[in-house]
Design an enzyme around this catalytic site. Sequence first.
Site, short mmCIF file in Angstrom:
data_model
loop_
_atom_site.label_atom_id
_atom_site.label_comp_id
_atom_site.label_asym_id
_atom_site.label_seq_id
_atom_site.Cartn_x
_atom_site.Cartn_y
_atom_site.Cartn_z
N SER A 179 -4.38 13.77 -6.14
CA SER A 179 -4.51 12.52 -6.90
C SER A 179 -5.55 12.63 -8.00
O SER A 179 -6.57 13.30 -7.85
CB SER A 179 -4.91 11.38 -5.97
OG SER A 179 -3.95 11.25 -4.94
N GLU A 210 3.14 15.96 4.84
CA GLU A 210 2.07 14.97 4.97
C GLU A 210 2.58 13.73 5.70
O GLU A 210 1.92 13.19 6.58
CB GLU A 210 1.57 14.60 3.57
CG GLU A 210 0.44 13.59 3.56
CD GLU A 210 -0.23 13.48 2.20
OE1 GLU A 210 0.39 13.85 1.20
OE2 GLU A 210 -1.38 13.00 2.16
N GLU A 263 5.22 1.22 -0.55
CA GLU A 263 6.21 0.90 -1.59
C GLU A 263 6.98 2.16 -2.00
O GLU A 263 8.20 2.13 -2.14
CB GLU A 263 5.53 0.28 -2.81
CG GLU A 263 5.02 -1.14 -2.61
CD GLU A 263 3.74 -1.21 -1.78
OE1 GLU A 263 3.00 -0.21 -1.72
OE2 GLU A 263 3.50 -2.26 -1.15
N SER A 312 -10.09 13.44 0.33
CA SER A 312 -10.66 13.33 1.68
C SER A 312 -11.33 14.63 2.07
O SER A 312 -10.76 15.71 1.89
CB SER A 312 -9.56 13.01 2.70
OG SER A 312 -8.90 11.84 2.35
N GLN A 323 -7.22 18.41 -0.20
CA GLN A 323 -6.03 18.32 -1.03
C GLN A 323 -6.41 17.72 -2.39
O GLN A 323 -6.69 16.52 -2.48
CB GLN A 323 -5.02 17.43 -0.31
CG GLN A 323 -3.69 17.26 -1.01
CD GLN A 323 -2.77 16.35 -0.20
OE1 GLN A 323 -3.21 15.63 0.69
NE2 GLN A 323 -1.51 16.36 -0.52
C1 LIG Z 1 -7.95 6.89 2.75
C2 LIG Z 1 -7.31 7.64 1.63
C3 LIG Z 1 -7.38 9.02 1.61
C4 LIG Z 1 -6.78 9.74 0.58
N1 LIG Z 1 -6.91 11.10 0.59
C5 LIG Z 1 -6.40 11.82 -0.44
C6 LIG Z 1 -6.59 13.23 -0.51
O1 LIG Z 1 -7.20 13.82 0.36
N2 LIG Z 1 -6.10 13.90 -1.56
C7 LIG Z 1 -5.40 13.28 -2.53
O2 LIG Z 1 -4.95 13.97 -3.44
N3 LIG Z 1 -5.20 11.95 -2.52
C8 LIG Z 1 -5.70 11.19 -1.50
N4 LIG Z 1 -5.52 9.82 -1.47
C9 LIG Z 1 -4.86 9.18 -2.61
C10 LIG Z 1 -3.51 8.57 -2.34
O3 LIG Z 1 -2.53 9.58 -2.19
C11 LIG Z 1 -3.20 7.62 -3.49
O4 LIG Z 1 -4.16 6.59 -3.45
C12 LIG Z 1 -1.82 7.02 -3.41
O5 LIG Z 1 -0.85 7.99 -3.64
C13 LIG Z 1 -1.63 5.86 -4.39
O6 LIG Z 1 -2.01 6.18 -5.68
P1 LIG Z 1 -2.99 5.23 -6.50
O7 LIG Z 1 -4.17 5.01 -5.65
O8 LIG Z 1 -3.18 5.84 -7.83
O9 LIG Z 1 -2.22 3.85 -6.64
P2 LIG Z 1 -1.13 3.49 -7.75
O10 LIG Z 1 -0.11 4.57 -7.81
O11 LIG Z 1 -1.80 3.10 -8.99
O12 LIG Z 1 -0.45 2.23 -7.07
C14 LIG Z 1 -0.93 0.88 -7.22
C15 LIG Z 1 0.07 -0.05 -6.54
O13 LIG Z 1 1.32 0.05 -7.25
C16 LIG Z 1 2.35 0.37 -6.35
N5 LIG Z 1 3.32 1.22 -7.03
C17 LIG Z 1 3.11 2.33 -7.76
N6 LIG Z 1 4.24 2.85 -8.20
C18 LIG Z 1 5.24 2.05 -7.73
C19 LIG Z 1 6.66 2.05 -7.82
N7 LIG Z 1 7.32 3.00 -8.47
N8 LIG Z 1 7.33 1.07 -7.20
C20 LIG Z 1 6.68 0.10 -6.51
N9 LIG Z 1 5.35 0.04 -6.39
C21 LIG Z 1 4.64 1.01 -6.99
C22 LIG Z 1 1.67 1.11 -5.22
O14 LIG Z 1 2.44 1.09 -4.05
C23 LIG Z 1 0.38 0.35 -5.11
O15 LIG Z 1 0.60 -0.79 -4.34
C24 LIG Z 1 -6.10 9.07 -0.46
C25 LIG Z 1 -6.03 7.67 -0.44
C26 LIG Z 1 -6.63 6.96 0.59
C27 LIG Z 1 -6.53 5.46 0.57
#
Ligand SMILES: Cc1cc2nc3c(=O)[nH]c(=O)nc-3n(C[C@H](O)[C@H](O)[C@H](O)COP(=O)(O)OP(=O)(O)OC[C@H]3O[C@@H](n4cnc5c(N)ncnc54)[C@H](O)[C@@H]3O)c2cc1C
Lengths: 357, 397
Positions: free
Chosen positions: B119, B234, B367, B151, B116
């Site tokens: 991100s 998902e 969140e 992933s 996928q």
């Molecule tokens: C093990 C693992 C596998 C993954 N696999 C995939 C994959 O296969 N494909 C893919 O596309 N993505 C994948 N991801 C990515 C995942 O979807 C993102 O990490 C996730 O959506 C969070 O985005 P970010 O890491 O940019 O954090 P951010 O969005 O930067 O968030 C940082 C913090 O801010 C908080 N936050 C952000 N916005 C808000 C809001 N509006 N209100 C309150 N709190 C908020 C979040 O909850 C978090 O605590 C994977 C992540 C992990 C950990």
Amino acid sequence: MSDLLYSEIETDLRAGVRGLLDDKAPWTSVLAGVEKDAPYDAELWRAVAGQLGCAGLPVPEDLGGAGATWRETAVVMEELGRSAAPVPFLTSAVVATAALLAAGERELLAELAAGERIAVLAVPFSTPPGGAAATVRAADEALTGEVTSVADGMAADVLLVPASGGLYAVDAADARRTAVTSLDMTRRLADVAFSGAPARRVAGDLDAVRAALLTGAAMLASEQLGLAERCLDDTVAYVKTRYQFGRPVGSYQGLKHRLADLWTSITQARAVARHAASCVAAGDGDAPIAVAVAQAHCSAVALKAAEECVQMHGGIGFTWEHPAHLYLKRAKADSIALGTADHHRAALAELVDLPPA
Amino acid sequence: MSTAPPDADELGRQVGEFLAAHDPSATEPLEFLRARFDAGLAWVHYPEGLGGLGAPRHLQPAVDRAFAEAGAPTNHPERNGIGLGMAAPTILAFGTEEQKRRFLRPLWTGEELWCQLFSEPGAGSDLAALATRAVRDGDAWTVDGQKVWTSMAHEARWAILVTRTDPGVPKHRGMTYFVCDMTAPGVEVRPLRQITGEAEFNEVFLTGVRIPDAHRLGEVGQGWQVSTTTLMNERVAIGGNAAPREGGMIGVVAALWRDRPELRTPGLHDALLRAWVETEAARLTGERLRQQLAAGRPGPEGSGAKLAFAKLNQEVSGLELEMLGEDGLRYDDWTMRRPTEVDFTRRSPGYRYLRAKGNSIEGGTSEILRNIIAERVLGLPGEIRVDKDVAWKDLPK
Ligand SMILES: Cc1cc2nc3c(=O)[nH]c(=O)nc-3n(C[C@H](O)[C@H](O)[C@H](O)COP(=O)(O)OP(=O)(O)OC[C@H]3O[C@@H](n4cnc5c(N)ncnc54)[C@H](O)[C@@H]3O)c2cc1C
């Protein structure tokens, strides 16, 4: 797997009970009632037990009941929990009725099912399902001894008393009853003393008492569910309309996230309460586990919901004039009633073979 | 010709017939899986010709059980969670007939694994902020950008990919969704080492990647709606498993408690029982949700399932380490490896504890899920939006 949904009949029943409670037990009159001496709302009781026939739901038709089950009764409990209604439903229509059903006592059962008489089991309201002990002595068809903190003790016409040698029925007029100032003003306690009170034996041991407390604990989970739902609904409605800093306080994430967590726990409470009700209704062997899980979970959820209700209402939630305190007092008392969550977890430890350290 | 969808009995009969015609012990596994797909017994709620029979979805577990009991080969769902849980329902909902026929069969049999590409470094929770650019070029599109946390990209044959096709409109409107060939020139996958020591996810660089227009899913500019279908599936895929009592992490810890009396303390006992009750509550809630779906009355309970699952998995895996005491201080293997599946049960307690930390981040953070419940279920006011009517290109980045 038990059926965890609500049937159409149950949904209709709920609508009927809620309509009646909205009409006869709005929180303003529940609040007014706590200032009175009357131990319960007699008019409301007549309507719920007599008019709607809710007291006889789990009683077979040939014994004067409606021939339904504890599943339907659980729906009534949810609605009574929503309104913190001051009626002896849990004590008489659930616990005492379950005890008489288990003991096979017909005549009194029919009177309870019709709502004509009120019976309560004379044990401390905190007694867990496995914890019934006889503190009263029976000799020559007469009882001597004391029981403290009996829920709806002042409302009772008949006391069902676990005593040495079995379970006895005593005319409440033959006991000395003292009203207790109770934390939950909508379900009051009494201390009861017997000095040679004439008694009739209805069972030779306390098995019926344990079964009744187990059923009571299952039904209490539904009351806790209803109370939690009411607290969430009221709180959500309030935070949408209360403005601070130019926006509804419900638009702040600090509150939104707590309400989302509460909602998630309540959806779980609904599943476990339904499972417990189905298990006692069917006499399922899983009932002791289902009830322990339901009590351990629902006690905490109801209490959390009531506490969040007070907190998120701010100052108004701390006042006597707002219903939040009625729910909090009921929720805290319910969390001790029929065994604390800790008691139920300890029971579970044995049931699922996770022995203590 | 239209026939009524099969019921449980009819499905049972068809499984029996299939097994009689294809002896699981004597048939080559891939051949067996392809035949199972063609018989409509792969995912029974899919349409005929696409691996299903249009049957109610809740009948699937019984079919899977019957195949498992007969010793049938599996399609290794643990290796292809993204394909089965997210790509397939999206292709089914938005794909053309040709796309469905091309992609679904090898996806289900496990011949082709999926990842996928959503991100990005600048777009996680705020997925609609993504910057990966797709520019139309005749019958094809040219894609440039960088994805992250992907992933299993190192295993995948195909990817679901969202891109920006119109930077001049507000962010939700200018996106388009594609199927991306992971073997195409310009796709570069680099391992990203993670908290557990291994690299299950990756950075993916897309440089001048050509994607034929025939691999577009949905309309140009409709990428957000298509993505929403993926994201909803998902959450169900991560949180909505049907496990028996004491299935999953709690079973591991309960077994440890029973087998190792010397590890027991009163405080751990209390924590264990609390977790046991919570797990049972989550299990019954999932069961109630399935009963609601089967009765045609879907409720919003699914939104809480992933939230509850993440919290529990983290609590219980943490409890396991504490219970183990001295052994909890040890880890099995920090070697930088590229695993081919996420497997909680076959790795060490330390791995379980660390990997569980991802449960509240992957597939939407806890969140974000709370925001969704608060706004869509409870009807509370939405977050203040500063970016709603601004063209994507003018947003602060
Ligand atoms: C093990 C693992 C596998 C993954 N696999 C995939 C994959 O296969 N494909 C893919 O596309 N993505 C994948 N991801 C990515 C995942 O979807 C993102 O990490 C996730 O959506 C969070 O985005 P970010 O890491 O940019 O954090 P951010 O969005 O930067 O968030 C940082 C913090 O801010 C908080 N936050 C952000 N916005 C808000 C809001 N509006 N209100 C309150 N709190 C908020 C979040 O909850 C978090 O605590 C994977 C992540 C992990 C950990």
